[in-house]
Design an enzyme around this catalytic site. Structure first.
Site, PDB file in Angstrom:
ATOM      1  N   HIS A  97       0.824  -1.215   0.000  1.00 48.92           N
ATOM      2  CA  HIS A  97       0.000   0.000   0.000  1.00 48.92           C
ATOM      3  C   HIS A  97       0.854   1.259   0.000  1.00 48.92           C
ATOM      4  CE1 HIS A  97       0.632   1.028   4.279  1.00 48.92           C
ATOM      5  NE2 HIS A  97       0.561  -0.276   4.522  1.00 48.92           N
ATOM      6  N   CYS A 113       3.739  -4.375   6.625  1.00 50.68           N
ATOM      7  CA  CYS A 113       3.256  -4.222   5.254  1.00 50.68           C
ATOM      8  C   CYS A 113       4.385  -3.733   4.352  1.00 50.68           C
ATOM      9  CB  CYS A 113       2.101  -3.221   5.201  1.00 50.68           C
ATOM     10  SG  CYS A 113       0.544  -3.874   5.851  1.00 50.68           S
TER      11      CYS A 113
END
Length: 142
Positions: A97, A113
């Site tokens: 992301h 992440c």
């Protein structure tokens, strides 16, 4: 003569009913050691971007997954509603992301992440949507 007519008819029909193109295979190869993500489509390198993976005390999992789901404007329930725009989820709560902490791209900084520049995350999100989740793989190595 019947064979020639059948072939001609089939040829004409194909002009009006195009054969569906096969979906592209999209792969995001993420190197934790190099802090890079190389995006390939059908085996050809399209992009190479800086990323940020897990900082000390956190883990970015290694392995290979198909993309599971997309979320354009996601917010983390685990980390104080932190923004995760253009999220491509691949393993539970782990996603590729966008980040707005641009100065840390190229070195470990996340909770696990894979973070990208917003422009790059938007491009990967769009490519994943076009290719389809089943045709999008995320591969993470040390």
């Amino acid at each position: 003569m019947k064979t020639i007519l059948a072939a001609a008819a089939a040829s004409l029909l194909l002009q009006f009913f195009p054969v569906a193109a096969e979906a592209a295979m999209l792969v995001a190869n993420i190197s934790i050691g190099k802090q890079t993500m190389t995006v390939t489509e059908n085996g050809f390198v399209k992009y190479r971007w800086k990323v940020s993976t897990a900082r000390n005390g956190y883990v970015t999992p290694t392995g290979s997954w198909s993309a599971k789901w997309l979320s354009r404007d996601h917010r983390s329930r685990k980390y104080d509603n932190a923004p995760m725009p253009y999220a491509v989820f691949f393993n539970g709560g782990y996603a590729v992301h966008a980040t707005f902490d641009l100065k840390r791209l190229g070195r470990p900084a996340s909770h696990g992440c894979v973070r990208l520049h917003p422009d790059n995350a938007a491009e990967f999100f769009s490519l994943a949507r076009q290719a389809g989740l089943a045709n999008t793989r995320v591969v993470i190595t040390r």
